[in-house]
Design a protein around this motif. Structure first.
Motif, short mmCIF file in Angstrom:
data_model
loop_
_atom_site.label_atom_id
_atom_site.label_comp_id
_atom_site.label_asym_id
_atom_site.label_seq_id
_atom_site.Cartn_x
_atom_site.Cartn_y
_atom_site.Cartn_z
N ILE A 13 -3.59 6.36 -10.75
CA ILE A 13 -5.32 5.88 -9.29
C ILE A 13 -5.22 4.66 -9.07
O ILE A 13 -5.20 4.12 -7.94
CB ILE A 13 -6.39 6.41 -10.18
N GLY A 14 -3.96 3.64 -10.04
CA GLY A 14 -4.96 2.06 -10.06
C GLY A 14 -3.38 1.94 -8.83
O GLY A 14 -3.40 0.53 -8.30
N SER A 15 -2.38 2.92 -9.28
CA SER A 15 -1.17 2.98 -8.16
C SER A 15 -1.26 2.30 -6.68
O SER A 15 -0.80 2.23 -5.91
CB SER A 15 0.57 3.20 -8.58
N TYR A 16 -2.05 3.83 -6.88
CA TYR A 16 -2.74 4.43 -5.06
C TYR A 16 -3.47 3.24 -4.64
O TYR A 16 -3.28 2.75 -3.65
CB TYR A 16 -3.05 5.24 -5.52
N LEU A 17 -4.79 2.45 -5.46
CA LEU A 17 -5.03 1.35 -5.01
C LEU A 17 -4.39 0.13 -4.31
O LEU A 17 -4.80 -0.76 -4.18
CB LEU A 17 -6.44 1.23 -6.83
N GLY A 18 -3.35 -0.58 -5.19
CA GLY A 18 -2.71 -1.00 -5.20
C GLY A 18 -2.04 -0.93 -4.36
O GLY A 18 -1.98 -2.73 -3.39
N PHE A 19 -0.58 -0.08 -4.03
CA PHE A 19 -0.22 0.16 -3.17
C PHE A 19 -1.40 0.15 -1.82
O PHE A 19 -1.11 -0.79 -0.60
CB PHE A 19 -0.13 1.24 -3.47
N SER A 20 -2.34 0.77 -1.44
CA SER A 20 -3.10 0.74 -0.71
C SER A 20 -3.93 -0.79 0.37
O SER A 20 -3.55 -0.95 0.87
CB SER A 20 -4.39 1.68 -0.12
N ILE A 21 -4.60 -1.31 -1.24
CA ILE A 21 -4.92 -2.71 -0.60
C ILE A 21 -4.00 -3.64 -0.29
O ILE A 21 -3.57 -4.39 0.58
CB ILE A 21 -5.28 -3.75 -1.65
N THR A 22 -3.11 -4.28 -0.74
CA THR A 22 -1.41 -4.23 -0.55
C THR A 22 -0.43 -4.16 0.97
O THR A 22 -0.99 -4.65 1.82
CB THR A 22 -0.34 -3.69 -0.98
N TRP A 23 -1.07 -2.73 1.56
CA TRP A 23 -0.78 -1.80 2.78
C TRP A 23 -1.65 -2.40 3.86
O TRP A 23 -1.90 -2.97 4.39
CB TRP A 23 -0.32 -0.95 2.76
N LEU A 24 -2.96 -2.73 2.93
CA LEU A 24 -4.24 -2.70 4.18
C LEU A 24 -4.18 -4.14 4.49
O LEU A 24 -4.47 -4.82 5.90
CB LEU A 24 -5.71 -2.84 3.96
N ARG A 25 -3.66 -5.28 3.94
CA ARG A 25 -3.72 -7.05 4.07
C ARG A 25 -2.06 -7.04 5.07
O ARG A 25 -2.45 -7.32 5.91
CB ARG A 25 -3.21 -7.41 2.62
#
Length: 139
Positions: A55-67
């Motif tokens: 779950i943490g990997s998904y969150l980090g991945f998503s935040i990075t791509w969103l930025r």
């Protein structure tokens, strides 16, 4: 002659096997219950850590791509941004503090599905694997 209150010596000998069997069963049951509880706790900790890492990997991945997408914001990225925001919201609402949550597996599968959707939109393979060394997303 033996008194009425004293047990017969032969009864004590004959019933010894049944008595020892019952006592052994009770001792084994108590020890097995304790060992099972300890093993279950360890397994729960391992599974919880694995889910938390995922779950943490998904969150980090998503935040990075969103930025990254917000920096180059235009209409062609709007769908990607909406799906990324949706994934972030799903991860943030995931009940990581409640191990008795009855829909934990269903929500986890929805998050995994949304992650695959995001990867598809970004043209990135969604090869996610967990190893003893850590997690790895292949790009």
């Amino acid at each position: 002659m033996a008194e009425a209150n004293e047990p017969d010596a032969f009864d004590v000998i004959v019933m010894a096997e049944a008595r020892f069997h019952g006592e052994g069963y009770q001792e084994g049951y108590v020890e097995g219950s304790h060992a099972g509880a300890m093993e279950g706790q360890q397994y729960g900790i391992q599974q919880g850590a694995r889910i938390g890492l995922e779950i943490g990997s998904y969150l980090g991945f998503s935040i990075t791509w969103l930025r990254l997408l917000h920096k180059h914001s235009d209409d062609k990225h709007s769908k990607k941004i909406k799906v990324l925001e949706s994934l972030i919201e799903m991860v943030q609402k995931f009940p990581h503090q409640d191990p008795t949550y009855d829909k934990l597996q269903e929500d986890l599968e929805r998050i995994r599905g949304r992650f695959k959707q995001v990867c598809s939109l970004l043209h990135i393979p969604s090869d996610f694997r967990l190893t003893k060394e850590g997690s790895a997303l292949s790009f």
